[in-house]
Design a protein around this motif. Structure first.
Motif, PDB file in Angstrom:
ATOM      1  N   GLU A 172      -0.480   0.496 -12.877  1.00 14.54           N
ATOM      2  CA  GLU A 172      -1.910   0.524 -13.157  1.00 14.54           C
ATOM      3  C   GLU A 172      -2.534  -0.860 -13.030  1.00 14.54           C
ATOM      4  OE1 GLU A 172       0.207   2.469 -15.156  1.00 14.54           O
ATOM      5  OE2 GLU A 172      -0.477   4.140 -13.901  1.00 14.54           O
ATOM      6  N   THR A 173      -1.688  -1.897 -12.985  1.00 12.35           N
ATOM      7  CA  THR A 173      -2.160  -3.275 -12.796  1.00 12.35           C
ATOM      8  C   THR A 173      -1.325  -3.931 -11.705  1.00 12.35           C
ATOM      9  OG1 THR A 173      -2.804  -3.464 -15.128  1.00 12.35           O
ATOM     10  CG2 THR A 173      -2.568  -5.505 -13.883  1.00 12.35           C
ATOM     11  N   GLN A 174      -1.993  -4.547 -10.745  1.00 10.62           N
ATOM     12  CA  GLN A 174      -1.308  -5.243  -9.660  1.00 10.62           C
ATOM     13  C   GLN A 174      -1.886  -6.646  -9.512  1.00 10.62           C
ATOM     14  OE1 GLN A 174      -1.090  -3.004  -5.983  1.00 10.62           O
ATOM     15  NE2 GLN A 174      -0.804  -1.057  -7.062  1.00 10.62           N
ATOM     16  N   TYR A 175      -1.013  -7.611  -9.141  1.00  5.36           N
ATOM     17  CA  TYR A 175      -1.413  -9.008  -8.990  1.00  5.36           C
ATOM     18  C   TYR A 175      -1.084  -9.465  -7.573  1.00  5.36           C
ATOM     19  CZ  TYR A 175      -1.404  -8.982 -14.132  1.00  5.36           C
ATOM     20  OH  TYR A 175      -1.624  -8.686 -15.449  1.00  5.36           O
ATOM     21  N   TYR A 176      -1.996 -10.264  -6.998  1.00  7.30           N
ATOM     22  CA  TYR A 176      -1.760 -10.774  -5.641  1.00  7.30           C
ATOM     23  C   TYR A 176      -2.399 -12.161  -5.502  1.00  7.30           C
ATOM     24  CZ  TYR A 176      -0.666  -5.909  -4.624  1.00  7.30           C
ATOM     25  OH  TYR A 176      -0.118  -4.647  -4.654  1.00  7.30           O
ATOM     26  N   GLU A 177      -1.880 -12.911  -4.556  1.00  6.94           N
ATOM     27  CA  GLU A 177      -2.504 -14.178  -4.158  1.00  6.94           C
ATOM     28  C   GLU A 177      -3.214 -13.950  -2.830  1.00  6.94           C
ATOM     29  OE1 GLU A 177      -1.345 -18.910  -3.749  1.00  6.94           O
ATOM     30  OE2 GLU A 177      -0.188 -17.529  -5.001  1.00  6.94           O
ATOM     31  N   LEU A 178      -4.451 -14.479  -2.705  1.00 10.42           N
ATOM     32  CA  LEU A 178      -5.294 -14.202  -1.550  1.00 10.42           C
ATOM     33  C   LEU A 178      -5.478 -15.449  -0.694  1.00 10.42           C
ATOM     34  CD1 LEU A 178      -8.099 -12.109  -3.298  1.00 10.42           C
ATOM     35  CD2 LEU A 178      -5.973 -11.283  -2.268  1.00 10.42           C
ATOM     36  N   ASP A 179      -5.644 -15.233   0.583  1.00 10.44           N
ATOM     37  CA  ASP A 179      -5.962 -16.311   1.525  1.00 10.44           C
ATOM     38  C   ASP A 179      -7.486 -16.389   1.629  1.00 10.44           C
ATOM     39  OD1 ASP A 179      -6.005 -18.225   3.455  1.00 10.44           O
ATOM     40  OD2 ASP A 179      -5.371 -16.910   5.092  1.00 10.44           O
ATOM     41  N   TYR A 180      -8.081 -17.254   0.817  1.00  9.16           N
ATOM     42  CA  TYR A 180      -9.538 -17.283   0.720  1.00  9.16           C
ATOM     43  C   TYR A 180     -10.008 -18.725   0.573  1.00  9.16           C
ATOM     44  CZ  TYR A 180     -14.215 -16.402  -1.264  1.00  9.16           C
ATOM     45  OH  TYR A 180     -15.571 -16.390  -1.514  1.00  9.16           O
ATOM     46  N   ARG A 190      -5.797 -22.146  -4.758  1.00 11.05           N
ATOM     47  CA  ARG A 190      -5.196 -20.830  -4.992  1.00 11.05           C
ATOM     48  C   ARG A 190      -6.258 -19.873  -5.517  1.00 11.05           C
ATOM     49  NH1 ARG A 190      -0.139 -20.618  -8.813  1.00 11.05           N
ATOM     50  NH2 ARG A 190       0.012 -18.500  -7.965  1.00 11.05           N
ATOM     51  N   VAL A 191      -6.326 -18.700  -4.917  1.00  8.49           N
ATOM     52  CA  VAL A 191      -7.191 -17.632  -5.398  1.00  8.49           C
ATOM     53  C   VAL A 191      -6.303 -16.433  -5.680  1.00  8.49           C
ATOM     54  CG1 VAL A 191      -9.085 -16.062  -4.838  1.00  8.49           C
ATOM     55  CG2 VAL A 191      -9.198 -18.449  -4.120  1.00  8.49           C
ATOM     56  N   VAL A 192      -6.374 -15.921  -6.897  1.00  8.41           N
ATOM     57  CA  VAL A 192      -5.495 -14.830  -7.295  1.00  8.41           C
ATOM     58  C   VAL A 192      -6.320 -13.626  -7.738  1.00  8.41           C
ATOM     59  CG1 VAL A 192      -3.539 -16.286  -7.897  1.00  8.41           C
ATOM     60  CG2 VAL A 192      -5.299 -15.824  -9.611  1.00  8.41           C
ATOM     61  N   LEU A 193      -5.701 -12.471  -7.613  1.00  2.00           N
ATOM     62  CA  LEU A 193      -6.367 -11.198  -7.872  1.00  2.00           C
ATOM     63  C   LEU A 193      -5.615 -10.411  -8.934  1.00  2.00           C
ATOM     64  CD1 LEU A 193      -8.016  -8.503  -7.159  1.00  2.00           C
ATOM     65  CD2 LEU A 193      -6.299  -8.173  -5.354  1.00  2.00           C
ATOM     66  N   LYS A 194      -6.383  -9.779  -9.828  1.00  3.00           N
ATOM     67  CA  LYS A 194      -5.833  -8.786 -10.747  1.00  3.00           C
ATOM     68  C   LYS A 194      -6.590  -7.487 -10.505  1.00  3.00           C
ATOM     69  CE  LYS A 194      -5.219  -7.613 -15.639  1.00  3.00           C
ATOM     70  NZ  LYS A 194      -5.465  -8.028 -17.051  1.00  3.00           N
ATOM     71  N   ALA A 195      -5.878  -6.456 -10.069  1.00  3.82           N
ATOM     72  CA  ALA A 195      -6.480  -5.150  -9.814  1.00  3.82           C
ATOM     73  C   ALA A 195      -6.002  -4.174 -10.876  1.00  3.82           C
ATOM     74  CB  ALA A 195      -6.092  -4.638  -8.427  1.00  3.82           C
ATOM     75  N   THR A 196      -6.936  -3.432 -11.445  1.00  3.36           N
ATOM     76  CA  THR A 196      -6.612  -2.543 -12.561  1.00  3.36           C
ATOM     77  C   THR A 196      -7.223  -1.177 -12.337  1.00  3.36           C
ATOM     78  OG1 THR A 196      -6.738  -4.476 -14.016  1.00  3.36           O
ATOM     79  CG2 THR A 196      -6.655  -2.323 -15.084  1.00  3.36           C
ATOM     80  N   LYS A 197      -6.500  -0.136 -12.759  1.00  2.00           N
ATOM     81  CA  LYS A 197      -7.056   1.208 -12.768  1.00  2.00           C
ATOM     82  C   LYS A 197      -6.558   1.941 -14.006  1.00  2.00           C
ATOM     83  CE  LYS A 197      -3.509   3.723 -10.090  1.00  2.00           C
ATOM     84  NZ  LYS A 197      -3.239   4.768 -11.118  1.00  2.00           N
ATOM     85  N   SER A 198      -7.300   2.953 -14.422  1.00  2.75           N
ATOM     86  CA  SER A 198      -6.872   3.769 -15.555  1.00  2.75           C
ATOM     87  C   SER A 198      -5.732   4.689 -15.133  1.00  2.75           C
ATOM     88  CB  SER A 198      -8.046   4.603 -16.079  1.00  2.75           C
ATOM     89  OG  SER A 198      -9.118   3.770 -16.460  1.00  2.75           O
ATOM     90  N   VAL A 199      -4.966   5.154 -16.107  1.00  2.00           N
ATOM     91  CA  VAL A 199      -3.821   6.024 -15.811  1.00  2.00           C
ATOM     92  C   VAL A 199      -4.270   7.289 -15.096  1.00  2.00           C
ATOM     93  CG1 VAL A 199      -1.934   7.349 -16.843  1.00  2.00           C
ATOM     94  CG2 VAL A 199      -2.537   5.110 -17.780  1.00  2.00           C
ATOM     95  N   ASP A 200      -5.432   7.811 -15.491  1.00  2.00           N
ATOM     96  CA  ASP A 200      -5.896   9.069 -14.908  1.00  2.00           C
ATOM     97  C   ASP A 200      -6.761   8.880 -13.669  1.00  2.00           C
ATOM     98  OD1 ASP A 200      -7.874   7.845 -16.323  1.00  2.00           O
ATOM     99  OD2 ASP A 200      -8.703   9.677 -17.206  1.00  2.00           O
ATOM    100  N   GLU A 201      -6.873   7.648 -13.175  1.00  2.00           N
ATOM    101  CA  GLU A 201      -7.668   7.378 -11.982  1.00  2.00           C
ATOM    102  C   GLU A 201      -6.767   7.278 -10.757  1.00  2.00           C
ATOM    103  OE1 GLU A 201     -10.942   7.106 -11.549  1.00  2.00           O
ATOM    104  OE2 GLU A 201     -11.498   7.421 -13.641  1.00  2.00           O
ATOM    105  N   LEU A 202      -7.319   7.670  -9.607  1.00  2.00           N
ATOM    106  CA  LEU A 202      -6.577   7.577  -8.355  1.00  2.00           C
ATOM    107  C   LEU A 202      -6.709   6.195  -7.724  1.00  2.00           C
ATOM    108  CD1 LEU A 202      -4.920   8.860  -6.062  1.00  2.00           C
ATOM    109  CD2 LEU A 202      -7.095   9.646  -5.057  1.00  2.00           C
ATOM    110  N   LEU A 203      -7.934   5.640  -7.755  1.00  2.00           N
ATOM    111  CA  LEU A 203      -8.218   4.372  -7.083  1.00  2.00           C
ATOM    112  C   LEU A 203      -8.344   3.234  -8.081  1.00  2.00           C
ATOM    113  CD1 LEU A 203     -10.924   5.608  -4.538  1.00  2.00           C
ATOM    114  CD2 LEU A 203      -8.462   5.358  -4.159  1.00  2.00           C
TER     115      LEU A 203
END
Length: 317
Positions: A172-180, A190-203
């Motif tokens: 439900e949580t993913q981390y990445y480093e971006l080329d920005y 360094r630019v870093v990303l935290k992407a989050t979604k709810s358990v019941d969400e698809l995207l």
């Protein structure tokens, strides 16, 4: 009573100058130094933020702030997150953008703290209002670290969506480093990303982006460190509600600035008292609680006397 009469106070305010403002700023910093030295701190986490001081009427330099949607001032503040001391505060007209003047605000502080005998490790934290090359280049020059939130934009969204992995259970949580690197930056950070979604969400529907000049920490720990920045909101609430930092009852911009700095002095005096005198269980109390427990003087009524009012006989009561 004569020493604190209203005419005496008015004469005092009428003689204020920019020199007095600089003197109060120095007192705030020195009180902060006393607290830091008492703690023997080897690390400073400087949280920069801004707040709003509402004005009522035709106060000098009071202008409309589109973010807060009110007239007033837009002061800039810096706290040490470890000790809670106020490091600096700067009065500004209400229409100043969040990061306006940030380099001039921070640079003397960084030079000052590099002059400490222990030359402490320094980290600057700021929200997206401080995502400006002025902060990044200053930190490079002064050899300090920074973590600043980036505002989301179309390019960052596209980069984020390219990295997201779908169909992996429990992620439900993913981390990445971006080329920005925007054209306005003097070098790559360094630019870093935290992407989050709810358990019941698809995207994934919530993205957070940070720009940093730290190399070693993991991305998840960087976001943990940034989110601890929320403590600055408590400090701002305390200094406004408990010490009246946003008091603006004068027409004069200079006098209102003086009021603000006096609040900063009082705040740091109490922080020093907490550190040097109070036990740990009491040191976390707000000034409202401390006033009630330590500063209020209890009294008991032991007798009651009556005042008799004699009225003319033609009066009917």
């Amino acid at each position: 009573s004569k020493a604190v009469s209203q005419p005496t106070i008015s004469r005092f305010f009428s003689r204020l100058s920019e020199t007095n403002i600089h003197e109060l700023e120095t007192i705030i910093r020195r009180l902060g130094d006393l607290n830091l030295l008492d703690r023997n701190q080897q690390e400073l986490i400087i949280d920069v933020d801004s707040t709003h001081a509402d004005t009522f009427g035709k106060q000098e330099n009071a202008t409309y702030n589109a973010h807060y949607q009110v007239e007033g001032y837009h002061p800039l503040l810096a706290f040490d997150a470890v000790s809670g001391v106020l490091i600096n505060v700067k009065q500004r007209p209400g229409n100043q953008y969040t990061s306006r003047g940030i380099r001039e605000f921070l640079e003397p502080l960084l030079v000052h703290y590099h002059g400490y005998s222990c030359d402490p490790d320094i980290l600057i934290r700021g929200d997206s209002g401080f995502a400006t090359p002025d902060v990044y280049t200053l930190c490079d020059e002064q050899k300090v670290n920074f973590i600043v939130k980036l505002k989301s934009n179309h390019r960052l969204q596209q980069l984020a969506e390219k990295h997201i992995l779908y169909g992996v259970l429990g992620m439900e949580t993913q981390y990445y480093e971006l080329d920005y690197r925007p054209d306005t930056w003097t070098r790559t950070y360094r630019v870093v990303l935290k992407a989050t979604k709810s358990v019941d969400e698809l995207l994934f529907n919530e993205y957070e982006f940070l720009v940093i000049n730290l190399v070693e920490p993991t991305i998840s720990s960087l976001f943990d460190t940034y989110h601890q920045r929320g403590v600055v909101e408590n400090y701002i609430k305390e200094i406004k509600d408990g010490f009246f930092l946003d008091k603006t009852d004068s027409h004069s911009y200079l006098i209102n600035t003086f009021h603000m700095l006096i609040s900063g002095v009082a705040y740091n005096l109490v922080q020093a008292m907490k550190s040097a005198v109070l036990p740990p269980t009491e040191a976390t109390h707000s000034i409202t609680t401390l006033r009630f427990k330590l500063l209020h003087i209890p009294a008991r009524i032991v007798s009651v006397s009556y005042t008799h009012l004699t009225l003319p006989t033609i009066c009917s009561v």
